[in-house]
Design a protein around this motif. Structure first.
Motif, PDB file in Angstrom:
ATOM      1  N   PRO A 279      44.279  44.018  55.123  1.00 32.65           N
ATOM      2  CA  PRO A 279      44.921  43.523  53.902  1.00 32.65           C
ATOM      3  C   PRO A 279      44.887  44.591  52.815  1.00 32.65           C
ATOM      4  CG  PRO A 279      42.729  42.578  54.138  1.00 32.65           C
ATOM      5  CD  PRO A 279      43.007  43.378  55.383  1.00 32.65           C
ATOM      6  N   PRO A 280      45.878  44.604  51.924  1.00 32.32           N
ATOM      7  CA  PRO A 280      45.866  45.575  50.832  1.00 32.32           C
ATOM      8  C   PRO A 280      44.720  45.263  49.868  1.00 32.32           C
ATOM      9  CG  PRO A 280      47.675  44.030  50.572  1.00 32.32           C
ATOM     10  CD  PRO A 280      47.048  43.737  51.885  1.00 32.32           C
ATOM     11  N   VAL A 281      44.133  46.311  49.301  1.00 31.21           N
ATOM     12  CA  VAL A 281      43.034  46.149  48.347  1.00 31.21           C
ATOM     13  C   VAL A 281      43.518  46.614  46.983  1.00 31.21           C
ATOM     14  CG1 VAL A 281      40.692  46.854  47.742  1.00 31.21           C
ATOM     15  CG2 VAL A 281      41.291  46.506  50.136  1.00 31.21           C
ATOM     16  N   ARG A 282      43.427  45.721  46.001  1.00 29.82           N
ATOM     17  CA  ARG A 282      43.770  46.058  44.614  1.00 29.82           C
ATOM     18  C   ARG A 282      42.454  46.147  43.838  1.00 29.82           C
ATOM     19  NH1 ARG A 282      48.838  43.281  44.473  1.00 29.82           N
ATOM     20  NH2 ARG A 282      50.146  44.534  45.811  1.00 29.82           N
TER      21      ARG A 282
ATOM     22  N   ALA B  78      46.961  40.191  40.524  1.00 32.82           N
ATOM     23  CA  ALA B  78      46.892  40.995  41.747  1.00 32.82           C
ATOM     24  C   ALA B  78      46.897  40.111  42.986  1.00 32.82           C
ATOM     25  CB  ALA B  78      45.648  41.868  41.724  1.00 32.82           C
ATOM     26  N   LEU B  79      46.242  38.973  42.921  1.00 39.25           N
ATOM     27  CA  LEU B  79      46.213  38.050  44.061  1.00 39.25           C
ATOM     28  C   LEU B  79      47.546  37.327  44.228  1.00 39.25           C
ATOM     29  CD1 LEU B  79      42.679  36.503  43.600  1.00 39.25           C
ATOM     30  CD2 LEU B  79      43.437  37.848  45.567  1.00 39.25           C
ATOM     31  N   LYS B  80      48.215  37.077  43.108  1.00 33.32           N
ATOM     32  CA  LYS B  80      49.446  36.277  43.120  1.00 33.32           C
ATOM     33  C   LYS B  80      50.665  37.077  43.575  1.00 33.32           C
ATOM     34  CE  LYS B  80      52.028  33.325  39.986  1.00 33.32           C
ATOM     35  NZ  LYS B  80      52.123  32.842  38.616  1.00 33.32           N
ATOM     36  N   SER B  81      50.759  38.308  43.137  1.00 31.76           N
ATOM     37  CA  SER B  81      51.994  39.069  43.317  1.00 31.76           C
ATOM     38  C   SER B  81      51.931  39.984  44.530  1.00 31.76           C
ATOM     39  CB  SER B  81      52.268  39.886  42.067  1.00 31.76           C
ATOM     40  OG  SER B  81      51.224  40.810  41.876  1.00 31.76           O
TER      41      SER B  81
ATOM     42  N   ASP C 269      47.980  35.217  51.401  1.00 30.72           N
ATOM     43  CA  ASP C 269      46.542  34.963  51.273  1.00 30.72           C
ATOM     44  C   ASP C 269      45.693  36.174  51.642  1.00 30.72           C
ATOM     45  OD1 ASP C 269      47.314  32.439  50.659  1.00 30.72           O
ATOM     46  OD2 ASP C 269      46.813  31.570  52.601  1.00 30.72           O
ATOM     47  N   ARG C 270      46.269  37.199  52.220  1.00 34.12           N
ATOM     48  CA  ARG C 270      45.466  38.272  52.777  1.00 34.12           C
ATOM     49  C   ARG C 270      45.117  39.372  51.790  1.00 34.12           C
ATOM     50  NH1 ARG C 270      48.313  40.804  56.733  1.00 34.12           N
ATOM     51  NH2 ARG C 270      46.395  41.841  57.289  1.00 34.12           N
ATOM     52  N   VAL C 271      45.664  39.376  50.599  1.00 32.76           N
ATOM     53  CA  VAL C 271      45.366  40.437  49.641  1.00 32.76           C
ATOM     54  C   VAL C 271      43.908  40.310  49.173  1.00 32.76           C
ATOM     55  CG1 VAL C 271      46.163  39.188  47.599  1.00 32.76           C
ATOM     56  CG2 VAL C 271      46.211  41.656  47.600  1.00 32.76           C
ATOM     57  N   VAL C 272      43.271  41.471  48.947  1.00 30.08           N
ATOM     58  CA  VAL C 272      41.886  41.526  48.489  1.00 30.08           C
ATOM     59  C   VAL C 272      41.878  42.198  47.127  1.00 30.08           C
ATOM     60  CG1 VAL C 272      39.605  42.540  48.909  1.00 30.08           C
ATOM     61  CG2 VAL C 272      40.950  41.669  50.827  1.00 30.08           C
ATOM     62  N   VAL C 273      41.142  41.609  46.174  1.00 32.16           N
ATOM     63  CA  VAL C 273      40.957  42.237  44.871  1.00 32.16           C
ATOM     64  C   VAL C 273      39.503  42.672  44.784  1.00 32.16           C
ATOM     65  CG1 VAL C 273      40.941  41.896  42.372  1.00 32.16           C
ATOM     66  CG2 VAL C 273      42.799  40.966  43.746  1.00 32.16           C
TER      67      VAL C 273
ATOM     68  N   MET D  60      32.718  43.781  44.068  1.00 20.90           N
ATOM     69  CA  MET D  60      32.838  42.446  44.649  1.00 20.90           C
ATOM     70  C   MET D  60      34.281  42.243  45.068  1.00 20.90           C
ATOM     71  SD  MET D  60      30.414  40.161  42.143  1.00 20.90           S
ATOM     72  CE  MET D  60      30.121  38.847  43.319  1.00 20.90           C
ATOM     73  N   ASP D  61      34.490  41.910  46.332  1.00 19.32           N
ATOM     74  CA  ASP D  61      35.836  41.642  46.843  1.00 19.32           C
ATOM     75  C   ASP D  61      36.094  40.142  46.805  1.00 19.32           C
ATOM     76  OD1 ASP D  61      35.959  44.319  47.347  1.00 19.32           O
ATOM     77  OD2 ASP D  61      36.067  44.142  49.528  1.00 19.32           O
ATOM     78  N   VAL D  62      37.251  39.756  46.272  1.00 18.63           N
ATOM     79  CA  VAL D  62      37.644  38.345  46.251  1.00 18.63           C
ATOM     80  C   VAL D  62      39.001  38.191  46.911  1.00 18.63           C
ATOM     81  CG1 VAL D  62      36.301  37.759  44.190  1.00 18.63           C
ATOM     82  CG2 VAL D  62      38.653  38.479  43.922  1.00 18.63           C
ATOM     83  N   THR D  63      39.196  37.043  47.547  1.00 21.08           N
ATOM     84  CA  THR D  63      40.479  36.672  48.137  1.00 21.08           C
ATOM     85  C   THR D  63      40.855  35.295  47.619  1.00 21.08           C
ATOM     86  OG1 THR D  63      39.401  35.712  50.060  1.00 21.08           O
ATOM     87  CG2 THR D  63      40.094  38.013  50.243  1.00 21.08           C
ATOM     88  N   ARG D  64      42.058  34.866  47.921  1.00 23.11           N
ATOM     89  CA  ARG D  64      42.516  33.548  47.476  1.00 23.11           C
ATOM     90  C   ARG D  64      41.679  32.440  48.094  1.00 23.11           C
ATOM     91  NH1 ARG D  64      49.070  33.366  47.781  1.00 23.11           N
ATOM     92  NH2 ARG D  64      49.468  35.093  46.380  1.00 23.11           N
TER      93      ARG D  64
END
Length: 134
Positions: free
Chosen positions: A14-17, A38-41, A46-50, A104-108
């Protein structure tokens, strides 16, 4: 496989922002909005990681930010990493300084859409009420 120093991404990763959190430069809500944006766009859904990151006194702020995002199931913390960073001390480049660091990595989470919608609606109301004619 093993990743290199900068990390290699495959098409399945998943892409990491990255959201760099400061101790006092911006209000906390600014970082909440950045993370939710970043999670929304993202086309990956659901796979994007912030990745929330901070150093020194900003470490506590990163944890607070993650807790706000976790509230009501909007986000899930998938990874936490701590460490320290060595560098030159401000004002005295001859002396070393060590600062704590956190990522800290967060996902939806399951309630992401509802929570993100609430935050953006509240922000629009605040913006429109500050533009009332005098």
């Amino acid at each position: 496989g093993r990743r290199g120093a900068r990390g290699s991404m495959t098409s399945s990763d998943p892409p990491v922002r990255v959201v760099l959190v400061s101790h006092d430069k911006r209000p906390l809500f600014h970082y909440v909005k950045l993370a939710l944006d970043a999670l929304k766009s993202d086309a990956h859904g659901d796979r994007v990681v912030v990745r929330l990151t901070g150093m020194g006194m900003a470490c506590a702020r990163v944890v607070t930010l993650a807790e706000l995002l976790k509230r009501d199931g909007a986000c899930v913390v998938t990874r936490t990493r701590t460490g320290s960073v060595k560098g030159a001390r401000e004002g005295d480049p001859d002396r070393d300084s060590t600062k704590s660091a956190i990522e800290m990595d967060v996902t939806r989470g399951g309630a992401f859409e509802a929570k993100a919608g609430d935050v953006f609606r509240r922000r629009k109301v605040e913006a429109s009420s500050s533009e009332l004619p005098s």
